[in-house]
Design a protein around this motif. Sequence first.
Motif, PDB file in Angstrom:
ATOM      1  N   GLY A  31       0.813  -1.195  -0.015  1.00  0.00           N
ATOM      2  CA  GLY A  31      -0.055  -0.035   0.034  1.00  0.00           C
ATOM      3  C   GLY A  31       0.777   1.285  -0.003  1.00  0.00           C
ATOM      4  N   LEU A  32       1.818   1.288   0.759  1.00  0.00           N
ATOM      5  CA  LEU A  32       2.907   2.536   0.886  1.00  0.00           C
ATOM      6  C   LEU A  32       3.584   2.432  -0.334  1.00  0.00           C
ATOM      7  CD1 LEU A  32       3.626   4.879   2.632  1.00  0.00           C
ATOM      8  CD2 LEU A  32       5.331   3.214   3.692  1.00  0.00           C
ATOM      9  N   GLN A  33       3.913   1.498  -1.070  1.00  0.00           N
ATOM     10  CA  GLN A  33       4.444   1.600  -2.230  1.00  0.00           C
ATOM     11  C   GLN A  33       3.470   2.070  -3.375  1.00  0.00           C
ATOM     12  OE1 GLN A  33       5.861  -2.298  -2.772  1.00  0.00           O
ATOM     13  NE2 GLN A  33       8.004  -1.838  -1.946  1.00  0.00           N
ATOM     14  N   TRP A  34       2.351   1.888  -3.266  1.00  0.00           N
ATOM     15  CA  TRP A  34       1.317   2.297  -4.368  1.00  0.00           C
ATOM     16  C   TRP A  34       1.134   3.819  -4.231  1.00  0.00           C
ATOM     17  CZ3 TRP A  34       0.104   0.352  -8.492  1.00  0.00           C
ATOM     18  CH2 TRP A  34      -0.232  -1.020  -8.494  1.00  0.00           C
ATOM     19  N   LEU A  36       3.407   5.892  -3.166  1.00  0.00           N
ATOM     20  CA  LEU A  36       4.597   6.353  -3.707  1.00  0.00           C
ATOM     21  C   LEU A  36       4.401   6.561  -5.081  1.00  0.00           C
ATOM     22  CD1 LEU A  36       8.360   5.459  -2.894  1.00  0.00           C
ATOM     23  CD2 LEU A  36       7.522   5.733  -5.050  1.00  0.00           C
ATOM     24  N   LEU A  37       4.294   5.216  -6.014  1.00  0.00           N
ATOM     25  CA  LEU A  37       3.928   5.264  -7.199  1.00  0.00           C
ATOM     26  C   LEU A  37       3.061   6.344  -7.958  1.00  0.00           C
ATOM     27  CD1 LEU A  37       4.238   1.398  -7.936  1.00  0.00           C
ATOM     28  CD2 LEU A  37       6.082   3.313  -8.531  1.00  0.00           C
ATOM     29  N   ALA A  38       1.646   6.236  -7.086  1.00  0.00           N
ATOM     30  CA  ALA A  38       0.714   7.490  -7.515  1.00  0.00           C
ATOM     31  C   ALA A  38       1.274   8.845  -7.325  1.00  0.00           C
ATOM     32  CB  ALA A  38      -0.475   7.063  -6.463  1.00  0.00           C
ATOM     33  N   TYR A  39       2.032   9.031  -6.201  1.00  0.00           N
ATOM     34  CA  TYR A  39       2.400  10.299  -6.106  1.00  0.00           C
ATOM     35  C   TYR A  39       3.438  10.956  -7.276  1.00  0.00           C
ATOM     36  CZ  TYR A  39       4.651  14.432  -4.017  1.00  0.00           C
ATOM     37  OH  TYR A  39       5.079  15.834  -3.913  1.00  0.00           O
ATOM     38  N   ASN A  47      12.036  15.085  -5.495  1.00  0.00           N
ATOM     39  CA  ASN A  47      13.147  14.519  -4.789  1.00  0.00           C
ATOM     40  C   ASN A  47      12.730  13.688  -3.655  1.00  0.00           C
ATOM     41  OD1 ASN A  47      13.053  16.385  -2.605  1.00  0.00           O
ATOM     42  ND2 ASN A  47      14.280  17.607  -3.649  1.00  0.00           N
ATOM     43  N   GLN A  48      13.550  12.865  -3.278  1.00  0.00           N
ATOM     44  CA  GLN A  48      13.373  12.098  -2.082  1.00  0.00           C
ATOM     45  C   GLN A  48      12.891  12.735  -0.933  1.00  0.00           C
ATOM     46  OE1 GLN A  48      16.596   8.895  -3.340  1.00  0.00           O
ATOM     47  NE2 GLN A  48      15.820   8.573  -1.316  1.00  0.00           N
ATOM     48  N   VAL A  49      13.366  14.208  -0.492  1.00  0.00           N
ATOM     49  CA  VAL A  49      12.996  14.835   0.651  1.00  0.00           C
ATOM     50  C   VAL A  49      11.407  15.164   0.620  1.00  0.00           C
ATOM     51  CG1 VAL A  49      13.360  16.722   2.046  1.00  0.00           C
ATOM     52  CG2 VAL A  49      15.456  15.517   0.832  1.00  0.00           C
ATOM     53  N   PHE A  54       5.759  13.933   2.187  1.00  0.00           N
ATOM     54  CA  PHE A  54       4.450  13.599   1.479  1.00  0.00           C
ATOM     55  C   PHE A  54       3.924  12.060   2.128  1.00  0.00           C
ATOM     56  CE2 PHE A  54       1.684  11.151  -1.155  1.00  0.00           C
ATOM     57  CZ  PHE A  54       0.425  11.879  -1.199  1.00  0.00           C
ATOM     58  N   LEU A  55       4.728  11.143   2.178  1.00  0.00           N
ATOM     59  CA  LEU A  55       4.380   9.900   2.606  1.00  0.00           C
ATOM     60  C   LEU A  55       4.428   9.794   4.139  1.00  0.00           C
ATOM     61  CD1 LEU A  55       6.251   7.750   0.277  1.00  0.00           C
ATOM     62  CD2 LEU A  55       3.818   8.146   0.005  1.00  0.00           C
ATOM     63  N   GLU A  56       5.063  10.827   4.618  1.00  0.00           N
ATOM     64  CA  GLU A  56       5.276  10.835   6.289  1.00  0.00           C
ATOM     65  C   GLU A  56       6.034   9.636   6.749  1.00  0.00           C
ATOM     66  OE1 GLU A  56       1.227  11.503   7.607  1.00  0.00           O
ATOM     67  OE2 GLU A  56       1.135  13.630   7.348  1.00  0.00           O
ATOM     68  N   VAL A  57       7.170   9.461   5.988  1.00  0.00           N
ATOM     69  CA  VAL A  57       7.951   8.207   6.725  1.00  0.00           C
ATOM     70  C   VAL A  57       9.382   8.699   6.889  1.00  0.00           C
ATOM     71  CG1 VAL A  57       6.774   6.475   5.255  1.00  0.00           C
ATOM     72  CG2 VAL A  57       8.404   7.578   4.161  1.00  0.00           C
ATOM     73  N   GLU A  58      10.136   8.129   7.459  1.00  0.00           N
ATOM     74  CA  GLU A  58      11.598   8.600   7.424  1.00  0.00           C
ATOM     75  C   GLU A  58      12.310   8.415   6.203  1.00  0.00           C
ATOM     76  OE1 GLU A  58      12.756   9.796  10.471  1.00  0.00           O
ATOM     77  OE2 GLU A  58      10.968  10.090  11.034  1.00  0.00           O
ATOM     78  N   PRO A  59      13.497   9.016   6.128  1.00  0.00           N
ATOM     79  CA  PRO A  59      14.296   9.149   4.621  1.00  0.00           C
ATOM     80  C   PRO A  59      14.602   7.533   4.590  1.00  0.00           C
ATOM     81  CG  PRO A  59      14.636  10.944   5.951  1.00  0.00           C
ATOM     82  CD  PRO A  59      13.755  10.317   7.009  1.00  0.00           C
TER      83      PRO A  59
END
Length: 150
Positions: A31-34, A36-39, A47-49, A54-59
């Motif tokens: 789900g989290l990968q989805w 990411l891909l949708a974004y 960029n990754q930052v 947006f995803l509210e996850v740690e780098p």
Amino acid sequence: MTEAIGFLVHDTARLFRRELNERMRHSGVTGLQWRLLAYLARNEGTNQVKLAEFLEVEPITLSRMIDRLADAGLLSRRRDPDDRRAWCLFLEAKALPLIDELRTAATLLAEEAQDGLSADERAQLAGYVERLRQNLSRKNSDSNNQNQAA
């Protein structure tokens, strides 16, 4: 109404994510990968930052997820032309059919979730939820601006 609006919105989003994840389980993408891909489908080259925010996850969590998606041939990294330390992310051709499938599944699920609502009710609901989002976004922006000024 006995439930707080925040709980109702959160629980509805949780149920929506759970059902969408179930429908897309065969893809092997989480789900989290989805998300990411949708974004990236809407914001390719980000960029990754920005993506981590947006995803509210740690780098580090995002880095591992990007590694897996890159290894699967779904995305690629390119150096950020404005910051040599940063990477920009781009979808690979292999991701496009998956994104299309996700969009179709999400559209069908949204239709099912709105079953029994008239066209006017659907428009009103979308308008109300959008207003909530704008109010909260504005509040977060105001808080961030105040924190930066301090």
